[in-house]
Design a protein around this motif. Structure first.
Motif, short mmCIF file in Angstrom:
data_model
loop_
_atom_site.label_atom_id
_atom_site.label_comp_id
_atom_site.label_asym_id
_atom_site.label_seq_id
_atom_site.Cartn_x
_atom_site.Cartn_y
_atom_site.Cartn_z
N THR A 133 14.55 29.36 81.42
CA THR A 133 14.43 28.02 80.83
C THR A 133 13.18 27.85 79.98
O THR A 133 13.00 26.79 79.36
CB THR A 133 14.41 26.96 81.94
N LEU A 134 12.33 28.85 79.93
CA LEU A 134 11.05 28.69 79.22
C LEU A 134 11.19 28.33 77.75
O LEU A 134 10.39 27.54 77.23
CB LEU A 134 10.21 29.96 79.37
N PRO A 135 12.18 28.88 77.01
CA PRO A 135 12.29 28.47 75.59
C PRO A 135 12.51 26.97 75.41
O PRO A 135 12.27 26.45 74.32
CB PRO A 135 13.49 29.28 75.09
N ASP A 136 12.96 26.27 76.46
CA ASP A 136 13.16 24.82 76.36
C ASP A 136 11.83 24.06 76.40
O ASP A 136 11.77 22.90 75.98
CB ASP A 136 14.05 24.33 77.51
N PHE A 137 10.78 24.71 76.91
CA PHE A 137 9.53 23.98 77.12
C PHE A 137 8.32 24.62 76.43
O PHE A 137 7.38 23.92 76.04
CB PHE A 137 9.22 23.89 78.62
N VAL A 138 8.35 25.94 76.27
CA VAL A 138 7.22 26.65 75.66
C VAL A 138 7.48 26.79 74.17
O VAL A 138 8.57 27.22 73.76
CB VAL A 138 7.04 28.04 76.30
N PRO A 139 6.51 26.43 73.32
CA PRO A 139 6.71 26.50 71.86
C PRO A 139 7.09 27.89 71.40
O PRO A 139 6.64 28.91 71.96
CB PRO A 139 5.34 26.08 71.30
N PHE A 186 5.96 33.26 94.70
CA PHE A 186 5.12 32.06 94.87
C PHE A 186 5.92 30.97 95.55
O PHE A 186 7.03 30.64 95.13
CB PHE A 186 4.65 31.60 93.48
N GLN A 187 5.36 30.41 96.60
CA GLN A 187 6.06 29.36 97.35
C GLN A 187 5.04 28.46 98.02
O GLN A 187 4.02 28.92 98.53
CB GLN A 187 6.98 30.01 98.40
N GLU A 188 5.33 27.16 97.98
CA GLU A 188 4.45 26.16 98.59
C GLU A 188 3.02 26.27 98.06
O GLU A 188 2.03 26.25 98.81
CB GLU A 188 4.47 26.29 100.12
N ASP A 189 2.92 26.41 96.73
CA ASP A 189 1.64 26.47 96.03
C ASP A 189 0.74 27.62 96.48
O ASP A 189 -0.49 27.51 96.45
CB ASP A 189 0.88 25.14 96.18
N VAL A 240 9.63 33.37 91.78
CA VAL A 240 8.45 33.86 91.07
C VAL A 240 7.94 32.85 90.05
O VAL A 240 8.67 31.98 89.57
CB VAL A 240 8.73 35.20 90.36
N ILE A 241 6.66 33.01 89.75
CA ILE A 241 6.02 32.27 88.65
C ILE A 241 5.19 33.26 87.85
O ILE A 241 4.92 34.38 88.30
CB ILE A 241 5.13 31.13 89.18
N THR A 264 7.77 21.55 87.01
CA THR A 264 8.77 22.48 87.56
C THR A 264 8.86 23.80 86.79
O THR A 264 9.56 24.71 87.21
CB THR A 264 10.17 21.81 87.55
N THR A 265 8.16 23.89 85.66
CA THR A 265 8.18 25.11 84.88
C THR A 265 7.53 26.25 85.67
O THR A 265 6.48 26.05 86.27
CB THR A 265 7.41 24.92 83.55
#
Length: 529
Positions: A261-267, A279-282, A309-310, A346-347
């Protein structure tokens, strides 16, 4: 092939960088374009896949040499290299060949679809038409083990000398998902069309291990962040598409669908450098949670839920289509922070926070708590530094926490390969569980050559049993084993697995009865796992 064999010999006969560079540059000036392209591929890790099993090669070589298989097997550990052993035992060739490197590689590539008898005839014919040095290279190609003592950086330098193209530009062109079957020397090296491969990443900037932080000078010139324990990667957003690359130049987009989904939010025109973390629960999950996803082409829903993952982003290499690598780190960071602030929460991107410190003593205190935050230590980067290619000393340093250690008993030994073929260098270690010794780790690095010679002499005199190349030895010697992390494992009898184990020192001062126990390992697992 003769030209490539001459190059291989020239590279093998010297340790001087200048001579290796000169030999490569001369080769790149005179070889055919197809051979040059395959040489670049081999030196950058793009080797042909194994076409024949080593078991069959052993059998065919013994048969061709007219010796029993057991004798060949006795020769192999002494020589230390299968390809060289085969080249040495075979009789002199009865024919000669003028085939090029490219033609031999094409033959090797075609073997995967052949039946065993056809494979054998192709291999025997090759052995019978090549002199020993070229046979050796052919064997390396056919086993998928072609490795040459030349770094990609040195190869790039030589290619730059031969083509007059700047090294940084060549380093970028050599990145990406190319093979000799999908491009040409003209397209890959000589073409200036930068839109050929939208997915192409930038060469990674790598840090050296820091020994003395005070030697860096004024602390105010430096920026620090945690050194995360994940997969180093670049995430690329270009032309509405996203690509994920590992530091090993492997395209791993499909393994991490969280980023789709990154192309929807990252220029568009953005390239981020960072660490891919489960990555879970910060909080980052242990590395073994991420490891379950590394070797998979498709990830089941269960793993996506258990180990999401993040990207922990810490650098911006391209912004709005502009190469940012020459921009100082502080400016790149400001742009990265603005970009990250505009992303929805949520990204699957997090900004790696910079640590606040007023002195090296303050930073040392932060470093001591890194393991508690699932990190390996801290990274130090000069605020004015550009983003360079490869491992450079000066501006980027990794300051890792001290390793975990445990004292263990050596119970198995195995000989090494290459120059270590006559020494026992690979060992299995155990800890006490009541009156029993339970194996838990293998290690092969950390001792000096003199120590390896001494332990080899001892192993030969104190072997209890032999299991092929492995020897069971009298439990007598204690070693301090250093490692970066510990995790639970159902595949090991001890129930634990270590991350990057190595021998820190030989404990001549400690009797075998005083080695650590399985309970000690489990306590470490509870604290650090």
């Amino acid at each position: 092939m003769k030209q490539f064999a001459a190059l291989f010999a020239a590279l093998d006969q010297t340790t001087k960088t200048s001579l290796k560079t000169a030999a490569l540059a001369d080769y790149f000036r005179n070889a055919s374009d197809t051979d040059k392209l395959w040489t670049i591929a081999l030196l950058s890790g793009r080797r042909p896949k194994r076409g024949v099993t080593t078991t069959l090669l052993r059998e065919w070589a013994a048969e061709q040499a007219g010796i029993p298989l057991w004798l060949f097997e006795e020769c192999y550990p002494i020589v230390g290299d299968l390809s060289e052993t085969i080249a040495l035992v075979l009789p002199s060739p009865r024919e000669s060949s003028a085939r090029t490197l490219t033609q031999w590689i094409e033959d090797v590539a075609a073997l995967s679809t052949k039946d065993p008898e056809t494979k054998k005839q192709v291999v025997l014919s090759a052995w019978d038409s090549l002199p020993p040095q070229e046979r050796f290279i052919f064997n390396k190609l056919i086993t998928g083990g072609m490795r040459i003592g030349v770094s990609q950086k040195l190869m790039t330098r030589a290619l730059s000398q031969a083509t007059d193209i700047p090294e940084p530009e060549l380093a970028h062109r050599l990145m990406g998902n190319w093979t000799p079957q999908t491009t040409s020397f003209e397209q890959l090296i000589l073409s200036e069309d930068k839109t050929v491969d939208l997915s192409k990443p930038y060469p990674f900037y790598l840090a050296y291990q820091l020994e003395d932080v005070a030697a860096l000078g004024n602390a105010s010139d430096w920026r620090a962040e945690l050194k995360w324990d994940g997969i180093r990667g670049q995430v690329i957003i270009r032309d509405g598409q996203h690509f994920v690359w590992s530091r090993g130049e492997e395209l791993i987009t499909d393994r991490f669908p969280e980023f789709k989904t990154l192309p929807d939010f990252v220029p568009d025109g953005t390239v981020l450098d960072g660490e891919i973390l489960a990555f879970q629960e910060d909080r980052p999950l242990p590395f073994n949670a991420l490891q379950k996803r590394i070797g998979r082409k498709t990830v089941p829903k269960k793993l996506l839920t258990e180990a999401p993952v993040i990207l922990m982003a810490y650098d911006l290499l391209e912004w709005q289509g502009r190469d940012m690598r020459e921009t100082p780190l502080d400016q790149r960071r400001k742009t990265l922070e603005k970009m990250a602030a505009a992303l929805p929460p949520t990204t699957p991107i997090r900004l790696s926070e910079q640590l606040e410190f007023s002195s090296w003593d303050t930073l040392a205190e932060c470093r001591e708590t890194a393991r508690d935050q699932a990190a390996e230590g801290v990274m130090l980067k000069r605020g004015s530094s550009p983003y360079l290619a490869g491992r450079k000393k000066g501006d980027w340093w990794k300051w890792k926490v001290d390793p975990l250690t445990i004292d263990a008993v050596m119970i198995y030994a195995q000989s090494g390969h290459g120059r270590r073929a006559t020494l026992f260098t690979d060992f299995t270690f155990a800890v006490w569980n009541g009156n029993d010794l339970v194996p838990f780790a293998k290690a092969y690095s950390g001792l000096t050559d003199e120590e390896f010679r001494k332990i080899t002499a001892w192993v030969r005199k104190n072997t209890l049993e032999r299991f092929g190349p492995v020897r069971s030895v009298t439990p007598h010697h204690v070693f301090e084993i250093a490692f970066e992390g510990i995790q639970e494992s159902t595949r090991h009898k001890s129930g634990v697995a270590l991350r990057f184990p190595r021998m820190a020192r030989w404990r001549h001062d400690k009797p075998v009865q005083e080695a650590n126990t399985l309970d000690d390992l489990k306590e470490m697992l509870a604290e650090y796992g």
